[in-house]
Design a protein around this motif. Structure first.
Motif, PDB file in Angstrom:
ATOM      1  N   LEU A  20       0.805  -1.245   0.026  1.00 28.75           N
ATOM      2  CA  LEU A  20       0.041   0.007  -0.117  1.00 28.75           C
ATOM      3  C   LEU A  20       0.839   0.867  -0.168  1.00 28.75           C
ATOM      4  O   LEU A  20       0.397   2.309  -0.398  1.00 28.75           O
ATOM      5  CB  LEU A  20      -1.127  -0.281   1.497  1.00 28.75           C
ATOM      6  N   THR A  21       1.794   1.091   0.602  1.00 31.89           N
ATOM      7  CA  THR A  21       2.561   2.448   0.925  1.00 31.89           C
ATOM      8  C   THR A  21       3.470   2.413  -0.702  1.00 31.89           C
ATOM      9  O   THR A  21       3.743   3.611  -1.164  1.00 31.89           O
ATOM     10  CB  THR A  21       3.908   2.233   1.533  1.00 31.89           C
ATOM     11  N   GLY A  22       4.164   1.357  -1.505  1.00 33.69           N
ATOM     12  CA  GLY A  22       3.664   1.393  -2.606  1.00 33.69           C
ATOM     13  C   GLY A  22       3.315   2.444  -3.702  1.00 33.69           C
ATOM     14  O   GLY A  22       3.987   2.567  -4.577  1.00 33.69           O
ATOM     15  N   ALA A  23       1.878   1.479  -3.524  1.00 35.69           N
ATOM     16  CA  ALA A  23       0.856   2.149  -4.163  1.00 35.69           C
ATOM     17  C   ALA A  23       0.629   3.935  -3.592  1.00 35.69           C
ATOM     18  O   ALA A  23      -0.304   4.491  -4.214  1.00 35.69           O
ATOM     19  CB  ALA A  23      -0.533   1.308  -4.130  1.00 35.69           C
ATOM     20  N   GLY A  24       1.636   4.530  -3.200  1.00 32.93           N
ATOM     21  CA  GLY A  24       1.096   5.612  -3.111  1.00 32.93           C
ATOM     22  C   GLY A  24       0.601   6.278  -1.222  1.00 32.93           C
ATOM     23  O   GLY A  24      -0.063   7.325  -1.075  1.00 32.93           O
ATOM     24  N   TYR A  25      -0.016   5.099  -0.646  1.00 35.06           N
ATOM     25  CA  TYR A  25      -1.309   5.303   0.108  1.00 35.06           C
ATOM     26  C   TYR A  25      -0.514   5.497   1.782  1.00 35.06           C
ATOM     27  O   TYR A  25       0.663   4.993   1.509  1.00 35.06           O
ATOM     28  CB  TYR A  25      -1.342   4.179   0.565  1.00 35.06           C
ATOM     29  N   ALA A  26      -0.634   6.573   2.690  1.00 38.51           N
ATOM     30  CA  ALA A  26      -0.382   6.115   3.713  1.00 38.51           C
ATOM     31  C   ALA A  26      -0.342   5.426   4.989  1.00 38.51           C
ATOM     32  O   ALA A  26      -2.569   4.959   4.025  1.00 38.51           O
ATOM     33  CB  ALA A  26      -0.470   7.914   4.831  1.00 38.51           C
ATOM     34  N   VAL A  27      -0.549   4.421   5.277  1.00 38.39           N
ATOM     35  CA  VAL A  27      -0.807   3.758   6.037  1.00 38.39           C
ATOM     36  C   VAL A  27      -0.522   3.376   7.754  1.00 38.39           C
ATOM     37  O   VAL A  27       0.656   3.610   7.719  1.00 38.39           O
ATOM     38  CB  VAL A  27      -0.097   2.100   5.582  1.00 38.39           C
ATOM     39  N   ASP A  28      -1.456   2.733   8.196  1.00 36.37           N
ATOM     40  CA  ASP A  28      -1.375   2.681   9.870  1.00 36.37           C
ATOM     41  C   ASP A  28      -1.946   1.249  10.340  1.00 36.37           C
ATOM     42  O   ASP A  28      -2.744   0.595   8.815  1.00 36.37           O
ATOM     43  CB  ASP A  28      -2.523   3.875  10.793  1.00 36.37           C
ATOM     44  N   GLN A  29      -1.573   0.790  11.533  1.00 28.23           N
ATOM     45  CA  GLN A  29      -1.436  -0.769  10.974  1.00 28.23           C
ATOM     46  C   GLN A  29      -1.862  -0.642  12.555  1.00 28.23           C
ATOM     47  O   GLN A  29      -1.293   0.053  13.886  1.00 28.23           O
ATOM     48  CB  GLN A  29       0.027  -1.166  10.745  1.00 28.23           C
ATOM     49  N   ALA A  30      -3.013  -1.975  12.915  1.00 24.96           N
ATOM     50  CA  ALA A  30      -3.034  -2.100  13.709  1.00 24.96           C
ATOM     51  C   ALA A  30      -2.797  -3.706  14.219  1.00 24.96           C
ATOM     52  O   ALA A  30      -3.004  -4.918  12.656  1.00 24.96           O
ATOM     53  CB  ALA A  30      -4.610  -2.101  14.477  1.00 24.96           C
ATOM     54  N   PHE A  31      -2.705  -4.604  15.112  1.00 20.10           N
ATOM     55  CA  PHE A  31      -2.767  -5.547  15.339  1.00 20.10           C
ATOM     56  C   PHE A  31      -3.099  -6.539  16.714  1.00 20.10           C
ATOM     57  O   PHE A  31      -3.245  -8.007  16.875  1.00 20.10           O
ATOM     58  CB  PHE A  31      -1.127  -6.290  15.516  1.00 20.10           C
ATOM     59  N   ASP A  32      -4.615  -5.783  16.653  1.00 23.09           N
ATOM     60  CA  ASP A  32      -5.351  -6.549  17.127  1.00 23.09           C
ATOM     61  C   ASP A  32      -6.742  -5.548  17.353  1.00 23.09           C
ATOM     62  O   ASP A  32      -6.557  -4.646  16.669  1.00 23.09           O
ATOM     63  CB  ASP A  32      -4.962  -6.671  18.482  1.00 23.09           C
ATOM     64  N   GLY A  33      -7.457  -7.127  17.517  1.00 27.04           N
ATOM     65  CA  GLY A  33      -9.078  -5.993  17.326  1.00 27.04           C
ATOM     66  C   GLY A  33      -9.017  -4.258  18.408  1.00 27.04           C
ATOM     67  O   GLY A  33      -9.903  -3.688  17.605  1.00 27.04           O
ATOM     68  N   GLU A  34      -8.971  -4.549  19.324  1.00 26.47           N
ATOM     69  CA  GLU A  34      -9.506  -3.664  20.316  1.00 26.47           C
ATOM     70  C   GLU A  34      -8.059  -2.048  19.420  1.00 26.47           C
ATOM     71  O   GLU A  34      -8.432  -0.904  19.563  1.00 26.47           O
ATOM     72  CB  GLU A  34      -8.860  -3.867  21.934  1.00 26.47           C
ATOM     73  N   GLU A  35      -6.450  -1.965  18.864  1.00 34.00           N
ATOM     74  CA  GLU A  35      -6.106  -1.054  18.775  1.00 34.00           C
ATOM     75  C   GLU A  35      -6.702  -0.422  17.220  1.00 34.00           C
ATOM     76  O   GLU A  35      -6.926   0.098  16.818  1.00 34.00           O
ATOM     77  CB  GLU A  35      -4.968  -1.314  18.414  1.00 34.00           C
ATOM     78  N   GLY A  36      -6.847  -1.605  16.592  1.00 34.99           N
ATOM     79  CA  GLY A  36      -8.190  -1.126  15.578  1.00 34.99           C
ATOM     80  C   GLY A  36      -9.336  -0.412  15.259  1.00 34.99           C
ATOM     81  O   GLY A  36      -9.156   0.471  14.938  1.00 34.99           O
ATOM     82  N   TYR A  37     -10.284  -1.266  16.292  1.00 31.74           N
ATOM     83  CA  TYR A  37     -11.103  -0.656  16.548  1.00 31.74           C
ATOM     84  C   TYR A  37     -10.472   1.103  17.225  1.00 31.74           C
ATOM     85  O   TYR A  37     -11.361   2.065  16.613  1.00 31.74           O
ATOM     86  CB  TYR A  37     -12.077  -1.563  17.741  1.00 31.74           C
ATOM     87  N   PHE A  38      -9.743   1.032  18.281  1.00 32.43           N
ATOM     88  CA  PHE A  38      -9.747   2.604  18.479  1.00 32.43           C
ATOM     89  C   PHE A  38      -9.410   3.276  17.327  1.00 32.43           C
ATOM     90  O   PHE A  38      -9.604   4.682  17.439  1.00 32.43           O
ATOM     91  CB  PHE A  38      -8.590   2.466  19.440  1.00 32.43           C
ATOM     92  N   LEU A  39      -8.709   3.354  15.930  1.00 30.80           N
ATOM     93  CA  LEU A  39      -7.987   4.258  15.768  1.00 30.80           C
ATOM     94  C   LEU A  39      -9.131   4.017  14.505  1.00 30.80           C
ATOM     95  O   LEU A  39      -9.072   5.328  13.986  1.00 30.80           O
ATOM     96  CB  LEU A  39      -6.511   3.272  14.735  1.00 30.80           C
ATOM     97  N   GLY A  40     -10.245   3.176  13.905  1.00 29.60           N
ATOM     98  CA  GLY A  40     -10.847   3.610  12.898  1.00 29.60           C
ATOM     99  C   GLY A  40     -12.099   4.415  14.150  1.00 29.60           C
ATOM    100  O   GLY A  40     -12.977   4.905  13.252  1.00 29.60           O
ATOM    101  N   ASP A  41     -12.325   4.532  14.981  1.00 30.45           N
ATOM    102  CA  ASP A  41     -12.913   4.997  15.889  1.00 30.45           C
ATOM    103  C   ASP A  41     -12.746   6.651  15.589  1.00 30.45           C
ATOM    104  O   ASP A  41     -13.389   7.131  16.028  1.00 30.45           O
ATOM    105  CB  ASP A  41     -13.324   4.158  17.477  1.00 30.45           C
ATOM    106  N   THR A  42     -11.075   7.147  15.818  1.00 32.12           N
ATOM    107  CA  THR A  42     -11.093   8.093  15.951  1.00 32.12           C
ATOM    108  C   THR A  42     -10.464   9.188  15.120  1.00 32.12           C
ATOM    109  O   THR A  42     -10.157  10.202  15.181  1.00 32.12           O
ATOM    110  CB  THR A  42      -9.970   8.037  17.157  1.00 32.12           C
ATOM    111  N   GLU A  43      -9.571   8.065  14.110  1.00 33.46           N
ATOM    112  CA  GLU A  43      -9.423   8.644  12.584  1.00 33.46           C
ATOM    113  C   GLU A  43     -10.114   8.236  11.999  1.00 33.46           C
ATOM    114  O   GLU A  43     -10.752   7.558  11.414  1.00 33.46           O
ATOM    115  CB  GLU A  43      -7.972   7.783  12.472  1.00 33.46           C
ATOM    116  N   PRO A  44      -9.530   9.851  10.486  1.00 30.64           N
ATOM    117  CA  PRO A  44     -10.671   9.804   9.716  1.00 30.64           C
ATOM    118  C   PRO A  44      -9.510   8.760   8.947  1.00 30.64           C
ATOM    119  O   PRO A  44      -8.539   9.016   8.619  1.00 30.64           O
ATOM    120  CB  PRO A  44     -10.495  11.185   9.391  1.00 30.64           C
ATOM    121  N   TYR A  45     -10.514   7.709   7.187  1.00 29.03           N
ATOM    122  CA  TYR A  45      -9.573   6.752   6.466  1.00 29.03           C
ATOM    123  C   TYR A  45     -10.755   6.858   5.309  1.00 29.03           C
ATOM    124  O   TYR A  45     -12.105   6.479   5.780  1.00 29.03           O
ATOM    125  CB  TYR A  45      -9.336   5.328   7.416  1.00 29.03           C
ATOM    126  N   ASP A  46      -9.631   6.529   4.630  1.00 30.54           N
ATOM    127  CA  ASP A  46     -10.390   6.567   2.925  1.00 30.54           C
ATOM    128  C   ASP A  46     -10.863   4.939   2.602  1.00 30.54           C
ATOM    129  O   ASP A  46     -11.961   5.281   2.174  1.00 30.54           O
ATOM    130  CB  ASP A  46      -9.127   6.875   2.225  1.00 30.54           C
TER     131      ASP A  46
END
Length: 223
Positions: A20-46
């Motif tokens: 994804l980075t190679g394709a020109g996107y900015a990427v955030d990573q999460a490795f468990d459900g709690e972290e993923g939920y928090f990021l998706g709930d608080t940050e704007p993603y395309d």
């Protein structure tokens, strides 16, 4: 464009991040459900790429809670190939697309591009704003038919403006969608990249709307 990858398989998460980075996107990573939920709930993603079999909080629960909270970003779920019921549950929970493991990375990238286009109201892979054309499949930018060479950050900025052609995009929105969570964000750098783009493109292609942000005129390729 900014992508969230929620995947507990570290090798796969790393591969997705690299592609994804190679394709020109900015990427955030999460490795468990709690972290993923928090990021998706608080940050704007395309777009969010969401595995279903996650530790701490499963993907279906995450997706259901996001949708109940009116978090409407496109979500592509990753499922095991033999778990058709997971696909049904994911789509019913509000997923926009799914991909079965194992998968080809090019297919994932194509699905991400499709979701980004759809969310911004574009049907075709090529977007035109005046003399500027963006081929989202190849990340190639041309102006009056001549290729324009851009840095990764210049490309991200131009691509976001072109996907949202016709409306004013604030500097705050650009910062939120162009940089990873851990990036040292400074809205003043947006002005620097706008200045660089104006040197490579016709000066009037990117309009400054005083006090509000920037706007690119929407081309005739979309109704």
């Amino acid at each position: 464009m900014r992508i969230l990858v929620v995947e507990d398989d570290k090798d796969l998460n790393r591969q997705l991040n690299a592609a994804l980075t190679g394709a020109g996107y900015a990427v955030d990573q999460a490795f468990d459900g709690e972290e993923g939920y928090f990021l998706g709930d608080t940050e704007p993603y395309d777009v969010v790429i969401l595995d279903l079999g996650l530790p701490k909080m499963d993907g279906i629960s995450i997706l259901e809670q996001w949708r109940r909270a009116s978090r409407n970003m496109p979500v592509i779920i990753l499922t095991a190939r033999d778990r058709w019921s997971d696909k049904v549950s994911g789509m019913d929970a509000g997923a926009d697309d799914y991909l079965a493991k194992p998968f080809h990375m090019e297919e994932l990238l194509a699905r991400v591009r499709a979701q980004v286009r759809r969310a911004s109201g574009h049907a075709k892979s090529e977007i035109e704003c005046g003399p500027v054309r963006l081929d989202t499949k190849t990340a190639r930018v041309t102006c009056d038919g001549q290729q324009v060479k851009l840095t990764s950050h210049e490309y991200r900025l131009l691509a976001y403006l072109m996907h949202h052609g016709g409306r004013v995009v604030s500097r705050t929105e650009l910062v939120e969608h162009l940089y990873e969570q851990d990036f040292d964000r400074d809205s003043n750098t947006i002005e620097v990249f706008i200045g660089r783009l104006r040197k490579k493109l016709p000066a009037d292609v990117i309009e400054t709307v005083r006090g509000l942000g920037y706007r690119m005129s929407r081309g005739a390729d979309e109704a």
